[in-house]
Design a protein around this motif. Structure first.
Motif, short mmCIF file in Angstrom:
data_model
loop_
_atom_site.label_atom_id
_atom_site.label_comp_id
_atom_site.label_asym_id
_atom_site.label_seq_id
_atom_site.Cartn_x
_atom_site.Cartn_y
_atom_site.Cartn_z
N ALA A 1 58.58 18.27 35.23
CA ALA A 1 57.39 19.14 35.24
C ALA A 1 57.83 20.58 35.07
CB ALA A 1 56.62 18.96 36.54
N PRO A 2 57.05 21.40 34.36
CA PRO A 2 57.41 22.81 34.19
C PRO A 2 57.31 23.57 35.51
CG PRO A 2 55.22 22.40 33.33
CD PRO A 2 55.79 21.08 33.68
N GLN A 3 57.92 24.74 35.52
CA GLN A 3 57.87 25.55 36.73
C GLN A 3 56.43 25.96 37.03
OE1 GLN A 3 60.46 28.92 36.55
NE2 GLN A 3 59.89 29.72 38.55
N ALA A 4 56.09 25.96 38.30
CA ALA A 4 54.73 26.32 38.71
C ALA A 4 54.55 27.83 38.67
CB ALA A 4 54.45 25.79 40.12
N ALA A 5 53.33 28.25 38.33
CA ALA A 5 52.95 29.66 38.38
C ALA A 5 52.02 29.87 39.56
CB ALA A 5 52.24 30.07 37.09
N LEU A 6 52.09 31.03 40.16
CA LEU A 6 51.22 31.33 41.29
C LEU A 6 49.80 31.55 40.82
CD1 LEU A 6 53.47 33.73 43.40
CD2 LEU A 6 52.97 31.32 43.83
N CYS A 7 48.85 31.06 41.56
CA CYS A 7 47.44 31.30 41.26
C CYS A 7 47.17 32.80 41.34
CB CYS A 7 46.56 30.55 42.26
SG CYS A 7 44.80 30.66 41.89
N PRO A 8 46.60 33.43 40.28
CA PRO A 8 46.51 34.89 40.24
C PRO A 8 45.41 35.49 41.10
CG PRO A 8 45.55 33.94 38.27
CD PRO A 8 46.15 32.79 39.05
N PHE A 9 44.47 34.67 41.55
CA PHE A 9 43.37 35.21 42.36
C PHE A 9 42.71 34.06 43.09
CE2 PHE A 9 41.98 34.65 37.95
CZ PHE A 9 41.01 33.69 38.09
N THR A 10 41.82 34.39 44.00
CA THR A 10 41.02 33.38 44.68
C THR A 10 39.65 33.33 44.03
OG1 THR A 10 40.02 34.89 46.28
CG2 THR A 10 42.19 33.95 46.84
N SER A 11 38.92 32.29 44.30
CA SER A 11 37.58 32.16 43.71
C SER A 11 36.64 33.26 44.20
CB SER A 11 36.99 30.78 44.01
OG SER A 11 36.75 30.63 45.38
N ALA A 12 37.00 33.93 45.30
CA ALA A 12 36.16 35.04 45.76
C ALA A 12 36.06 36.13 44.70
CB ALA A 12 36.73 35.62 47.05
N ALA A 13 37.10 36.25 43.89
CA ALA A 13 37.08 37.25 42.81
C ALA A 13 36.05 36.90 41.75
CB ALA A 13 38.46 37.37 42.18
N LEU A 14 35.57 35.66 41.76
CA LEU A 14 34.57 35.23 40.80
C LEU A 14 33.15 35.42 41.32
CD1 LEU A 14 36.26 31.90 39.68
CD2 LEU A 14 36.48 34.16 38.66
N GLU A 15 33.01 35.90 42.54
CA GLU A 15 31.68 36.13 43.10
C GLU A 15 31.19 37.52 42.71
OE1 GLU A 15 30.21 33.69 44.41
OE2 GLU A 15 31.88 32.34 44.87
N ARG A 16 29.88 37.68 42.59
CA ARG A 16 29.37 38.98 42.14
C ARG A 16 29.00 39.91 43.29
NH1 ARG A 16 24.28 36.04 40.46
NH2 ARG A 16 22.63 36.84 41.81
N GLY A 17 29.11 39.44 44.51
CA GLY A 17 28.86 40.30 45.66
C GLY A 17 27.45 40.85 45.66
N SER A 18 27.32 42.17 45.87
CA SER A 18 26.00 42.79 45.98
C SER A 18 25.40 43.17 44.62
CB SER A 18 26.09 44.05 46.85
OG SER A 18 27.00 44.99 46.27
N HIS A 19 26.14 42.94 43.56
CA HIS A 19 25.64 43.32 42.23
C HIS A 19 24.59 42.33 41.75
CE1 HIS A 19 29.41 45.63 42.34
NE2 HIS A 19 28.83 46.43 41.46
N ALA A 20 23.68 42.82 40.94
CA ALA A 20 22.60 41.98 40.43
C ALA A 20 23.12 40.94 39.43
CB ALA A 20 21.52 42.84 39.76
N ASP A 21 24.19 41.25 38.75
CA ASP A 21 24.75 40.35 37.76
C ASP A 21 26.24 40.68 37.60
OD1 ASP A 21 24.80 42.51 35.55
OD2 ASP A 21 22.68 42.39 36.07
N TYR A 22 26.96 39.77 36.96
CA TYR A 22 28.40 39.99 36.77
C TYR A 22 28.67 41.16 35.84
CZ TYR A 22 29.61 35.67 39.20
OH TYR A 22 29.79 34.70 40.15
N MET A 23 27.82 41.35 34.84
CA MET A 23 28.06 42.45 33.91
C MET A 23 28.03 43.78 34.65
SD MET A 23 26.20 43.32 30.29
CE MET A 23 26.99 44.47 29.14
N ALA A 24 27.08 43.94 35.56
CA ALA A 24 27.02 45.17 36.36
C ALA A 24 28.29 45.34 37.19
CB ALA A 24 25.79 45.16 37.25
#
Length: 607
Positions: free
Chosen positions: A237-260
């Motif tokens: 198996a190839p060498q593993a790479a570290l996951c670059p972020f958590t899924s929390a980075a995919l949340e939009r938080g208080s913004h109305a949309d991701y683009m904002a």
């Protein structure tokens, strides 16, 4: 035919697979899709195939209503963006073989599917859909009947395929899970929870810390230990790479949309990138660290917004260092002839753009070398390159690129300046001045955000009923006008065209009548005044984005200290902020989904 940056996920976990599959599919929604489905092995060794046209929310409801045999921890899921075959439940993935034993989800395109379908139908196979992907199920079924082994059967089936594929395959009889890839991204990951396969690390980032990437020809069985094969042979198996972020980075938080959210993130992203790069620009060490070959010319290769970013970077090489440059539309690369000594800069935010990869097949053998500029350093484009520049923008969910454009430009221009000093084309003093200008970009972007948010909504009120828009620029402002027109088309569905302002009188001025919105990127070029007079004389509504006195005074010239290094020679990057906000505001007023525009996907993995 197959899929346009659809999403794939597979899970082999203790307990039930359904919650993991549905959560992952929800996180994959940003890629663009029109149907979704799961195939989950049941406790009676059959498979529950549940598919739905529309959003993952509807699929979740259907899975909850399942009343058959209990679902196990083995299953696969898919979001489909149709390129051939109607948007129907029958054409949604996953697909099954005639026996119901084999289930397959597929990203990519099987170019010889018609011939294979005819052959399989002649042998008695019954097809239940119009899509190319279903041939894979029946090919595996045929080979499984003779070999009795899923891994060998997948290998034999893929040898018959032409095109591109990322595949996940389950065998309900044995509870086995196999993944295969060729010209389409796929990763595998294992954790205490279980094993996962996906086309996007963000889909499973909650549950894994590292992952491994399949390269072309890899076929992997996810068992108690990974069984990794390449071109039919067992390999480590190839060498593993570290996951670059958590899924929390995919949340939009208080913004109305991701683009904002992603527009608002741009000053901070610029600051983070520059904190990393600035110490290595003026002394040339950033360029030397890439170990790129010597060059006499630069070719930037890209599509859409990435191509626009590449054109800005190319201008930096040309305007600051006198380097001849050319920009290549990846889908038209077959018409391009590169001069000797040309270094290719390939720009792709995903690093998986099929047009880029096919263009490299044609261009790379005659080039001086390849540098990948991408937001995904583990991607296919990055693996092709001798040198990789990570744009470090973080995950971008909105289909219409915003922060990745800014990240690509800043990173690329920093590399350009470093290359020019490292190769003796500018001296360190000049490079230091240019680096000082780059340091100002976070503040310039922040100022542009503040000014634009106050002014843009009122301007949109005035032009809301207009069906067509013209974007103009001069010199380094032209490519930003092009990016502004692209953003407006992508998310508002209104007609928008861009032109060098001097071209108005050569035809496009015929489009201008009373009230026609004409958005101008004003970078201080004195020739713009006469061009704008031509527009105003014909009743056009002129909207300028520039310094003090402009309709939207968002460009750095409105700040007190002038630019000393020459950043104005390659472009007013902060002008992109009001252009992004203008497109978003117009689309919202029209009641449109700015994150998921119609007919588009986040990254295009078929030609």
């Amino acid at each position: 035919m197959g899929t346009l940056m659809c999403g794939i996920v597979a899970a082999r976990v203790d307990g039930g697979a359904a919650p993991y599959l549905l959560r992952a599919l929800t996180l994959l929604e940003y890629r663009g899709y029109d149907s979704a489905g799961v195939a989950i092995v049941t406790e009676d060794a059959s498979t529950a195939v549940i598919r739905s046209v529309g959003r993952v929310g509807g699929l979740t409801t259907d899975v909850a209503a399942w009343s058959g045999a209990p679902l196990t921890g083995l299953g696969i899921g898919h979001t489909r963006w149709a390129t051939h075959g109607a948007v129907t439940t029958g054409n949604a993935h996953p697909h099954r073989d005639c026996t119901g034993r084999i289930s397959v989800a597929h990203n990519g395109i099987i170019e010889n599917h018609r011939a294979l379908r005819q052959e399989l139908e002649a042998d008695g196979h019954a097809f239940a859909s119009d899509v190319d992907s279903e041939v894979v199920c029946h090919l595996i079924e045929d080979h499984l009947e003779s070999s009795g082994d899923l891994l060998r059967s997948v290998h034999a089936a893929t040898r018959r395929l032409e095109g591109s594929w990322a595949l996940v395959v389950t065998d309900a009889d044995t509870g086995r899970l196999v993944a295969a890839a060729h010209h389409s991204p796929l990763i595998v990951a294992s954790s205490a929870i279980g094993d996962f396969v996906t086309s996007d690390i963000g889909a499973i980032a909650d549950w894994v810390d590292e992952y491994r990437t399949l390269v072309d020809g890899d076929i992997v069985e996810l068992a108690d230990e990974l069984v990794w094969t390449r071109d039919g042979q067992r390999t480590a198996a190839p060498q593993a790479a570290l996951c670059p972020f958590t899924s929390a980075a995919l949340e939009r938080g208080s913004h109305a949309d991701y683009m904002a959210k992603e527009i608002d993130e741009q000053p901070a992203i610029a600051a983070r990138i520059l904190d990393d790069l600035v110490p290595h620009i003026a002394d040339g060490s950033l360029w030397r660290s890439l170990e790129a070959p010597a060059f006499e010319r630069i070719a930037v290769l890209g599509c859409g917004t990435s191509l626009n970013a590449g054109r800005v970077i190319a201008r930096a090489f040309g305007a600051l260092g006198g380097i001849p440059t050319v920009s290549v539309v990846a889908s038209e690369a077959s018409e391009t002839i590169l001069d000797p000594g040309t270094l290719i800069l390939a720009l792709s935010q995903s690093g998986e753009t099929a047009d880029i990869l096919r263009a490299l097949d044609q261009l790379e053998p005659v080039s001086a070398g390849l540098v990948a500029v991408t937001n995904n350093p583990a991607s296919s484009v990055a693996r092709r390159a001798a040198s990789v520049v990570d744009c470090n923008a973080g995950p971008e969910i909105g289909v219409a690129a915003t922060k990745t454009f800014v990240a690509q430009v800043i990173t690329g221009v920093a590399v350009a300046v470093s290359a020019l000093v490292a190769t003796g084309r500018i001296d360190r003093s000049r490079a230091a001045d240019l680096t000082d200008d780059l340091r100002r970009l976070p503040d310039l972007l922040a100022q542009a955000l503040e000014v634009s948010k106050g002014v843009v909504p009122g301007i949109v009120d005035e032009v809301l009923d207009r069906s067509g828009f013209i974007f103009l620029g001069r010199g380094p402002g032209v490519v930003f006008a092009e990016e502004g027109a692209l953003k407006l088309k992508e998310i508002s569905y209104r007609w928008a065209e861009h032109y060098p302002a001097g071209e108005l009188k050569h035809g496009p001025l015929a489009l201008v009548d009373q009230g026609t919105p004409v958005i101008v990127v004003d970078n201080g070029d004195p020739r713009l005044a006469s061009n704008l007079s031509e527009v105003a004389a014909r009743g056009g509504r002129v909207i300028t984005i520039g310094g003090a006195g402009s309709t939207i005074p968002a460009v750095g010239m409105s700040m007190s200290r002038p630019l000393v290094g020459g950043m104005d020679r390659w472009g007013p990057l902060e002008a992109v902020v009001p252009l992004q906000l203008f497109a978003r505001e117009l689309a919202l007023r029209l009641g449109l989904d700015v994150d998921k525009p119609r007919n588009l996907a986040k990254s295009v993995t078929v030609e």
